[in-house]
Scaffold this motif. Sequence first.
Motif, PDB file in Angstrom:
ATOM      1  N   UNK A   1       0.824  -1.211   0.000  1.00  0.00           N
ATOM      2  CA  UNK A   1       0.000   0.000   0.000  1.00  0.00           C
ATOM      3  C   UNK A   1       0.859   1.262   0.000  1.00  0.00           C
ATOM      4  N   UNK A   2       1.933   1.246   0.782  1.00  0.00           N
ATOM      5  CA  UNK A   2       2.806   2.421   0.848  1.00  0.00           C
ATOM      6  C   UNK A   2       3.510   2.659  -0.494  1.00  0.00           C
ATOM      7  N   UNK A   3       4.059   1.590  -1.094  1.00  0.00           N
ATOM      8  CA  UNK A   3       4.713   1.741  -2.395  1.00  0.00           C
ATOM      9  C   UNK A   3       3.737   2.214  -3.465  1.00  0.00           C
ATOM     10  N   UNK A   4       2.552   1.628  -3.476  1.00  0.00           N
ATOM     11  CA  UNK A   4       1.554   1.998  -4.475  1.00  0.00           C
ATOM     12  C   UNK A   4       1.101   3.436  -4.322  1.00  0.00           C
ATOM     13  N   UNK A   5       0.830   3.857  -3.092  1.00  0.00           N
ATOM     14  CA  UNK A   5       0.376   5.228  -2.841  1.00  0.00           C
ATOM     15  C   UNK A   5       1.449   6.248  -3.203  1.00  0.00           C
ATOM     16  N   UNK A   6       2.676   5.954  -2.814  1.00  0.00           N
ATOM     17  CA  UNK A   6       3.771   6.870  -3.148  1.00  0.00           C
ATOM     18  C   UNK A   6       3.965   6.958  -4.660  1.00  0.00           C
ATOM     19  N   UNK A   7       3.815   5.844  -5.341  1.00  0.00           N
ATOM     20  CA  UNK A   7       3.961   5.843  -6.799  1.00  0.00           C
ATOM     21  C   UNK A   7       2.855   6.653  -7.452  1.00  0.00           C
ATOM     22  N   UNK A   8       1.619   6.494  -6.983  1.00  0.00           N
ATOM     23  CA  UNK A   8       0.504   7.270  -7.548  1.00  0.00           C
ATOM     24  C   UNK A   8       0.767   8.756  -7.376  1.00  0.00           C
ATOM     25  N   UNK A   9       1.113   9.166  -6.164  1.00  0.00           N
ATOM     26  CA  UNK A   9       1.315  10.589  -5.899  1.00  0.00           C
ATOM     27  C   UNK A   9       2.478  11.165  -6.699  1.00  0.00           C
ATOM     28  N   UNK A  10       3.634  10.504  -6.606  1.00  0.00           N
ATOM     29  CA  UNK A  10       4.828  11.060  -7.255  1.00  0.00           C
ATOM     30  C   UNK A  10       4.750  10.992  -8.775  1.00  0.00           C
ATOM     31  N   UNK A  11       4.242   9.898  -9.317  1.00  0.00           N
ATOM     32  CA  UNK A  11       4.177   9.803 -10.777  1.00  0.00           C
ATOM     33  C   UNK A  11       3.139  10.769 -11.351  1.00  0.00           C
ATOM     34  N   UNK A  12       2.009  10.932 -10.670  1.00  0.00           N
ATOM     35  CA  UNK A  12       1.000  11.880 -11.142  1.00  0.00           C
ATOM     36  C   UNK A  12       1.534  13.304 -11.072  1.00  0.00           C
ATOM     37  N   UNK A  13       2.182  13.643  -9.985  1.00  0.00           N
ATOM     38  CA  UNK A  13       2.756  14.985  -9.856  1.00  0.00           C
ATOM     39  C   UNK A  13       3.811  15.241 -10.930  1.00  0.00           C
ATOM     40  N   UNK A  14       4.683  14.263 -11.149  1.00  0.00           N
ATOM     41  CA  UNK A  14       5.738  14.429 -12.158  1.00  0.00           C
ATOM     42  C   UNK A  14       5.150  14.574 -13.561  1.00  0.00           C
ATOM     43  N   UNK A  15       4.154  13.743 -13.884  1.00  0.00           N
ATOM     44  CA  UNK A  15       3.555  13.829 -15.225  1.00  0.00           C
ATOM     45  C   UNK A  15       2.817  15.146 -15.414  1.00  0.00           C
ATOM     46  N   UNK A  16       2.150  15.642 -14.365  1.00  0.00           N
ATOM     47  CA  UNK A  16       1.449  16.920 -14.483  1.00  0.00           C
ATOM     48  C   UNK A  16       2.431  18.072 -14.677  1.00  0.00           C
ATOM     49  N   UNK A  17       3.529  18.034 -13.946  1.00  0.00           N
ATOM     50  CA  UNK A  17       4.522  19.105 -14.084  1.00  0.00           C
ATOM     51  C   UNK A  17       5.240  19.047 -15.428  1.00  0.00           C
ATOM     52  N   UNK A  18       5.554  17.849 -15.893  1.00  0.00           N
ATOM     53  CA  UNK A  18       6.286  17.720 -17.154  1.00  0.00           C
ATOM     54  C   UNK A  18       5.403  17.997 -18.369  1.00  0.00           C
ATOM     55  N   UNK A  19       4.137  17.611 -18.292  1.00  0.00           N
ATOM     56  CA  UNK A  19       3.265  17.802 -19.466  1.00  0.00           C
ATOM     57  C   UNK A  19       2.713  19.217 -19.546  1.00  0.00           C
TER      58      UNK A  19
END
Length: 115
Positions: free
Chosen positions: A9-27
């Motif tokens: 759960x911790x790995x999945x949640x951190x991945x959702x948050x960080x990957x979504x934030x990174x994709x939003x900032x990069x796109x």
Amino acid sequence: MPRPTATQLAYGSATVFLSTLAMLLLSQTETGIGVAVIAIAGLGLGLLVAMTAPIPGVSRVVRRHVVRAKSPGAPGELHPAPTQTPSPASSPYGRVSRARVASAAGAAEAGKHAH
């Protein structure tokens, strides 16, 4: 389907948050559709990471061994192949006396039984 562990759960949640934030900032998207696509991609990536995170308890090697032992095509016990002592005439060091070969074979045999 087994329940996810706290680590998953911790790995999945951190991945959702960080990957979504990174994709939003990069796109640098400003449309609602772009944000929705990125959010869905982040959730999918988080789910993938959570499901592939290592499960604590039993190691992967032990699980693989148990699965192979239960499979119908599993090979039997593995035994080491017998080794042959080279004949004195075919020794790479030239001619070796028979007494030396016999004493080396006796020492190897005694070493086997010493363990």
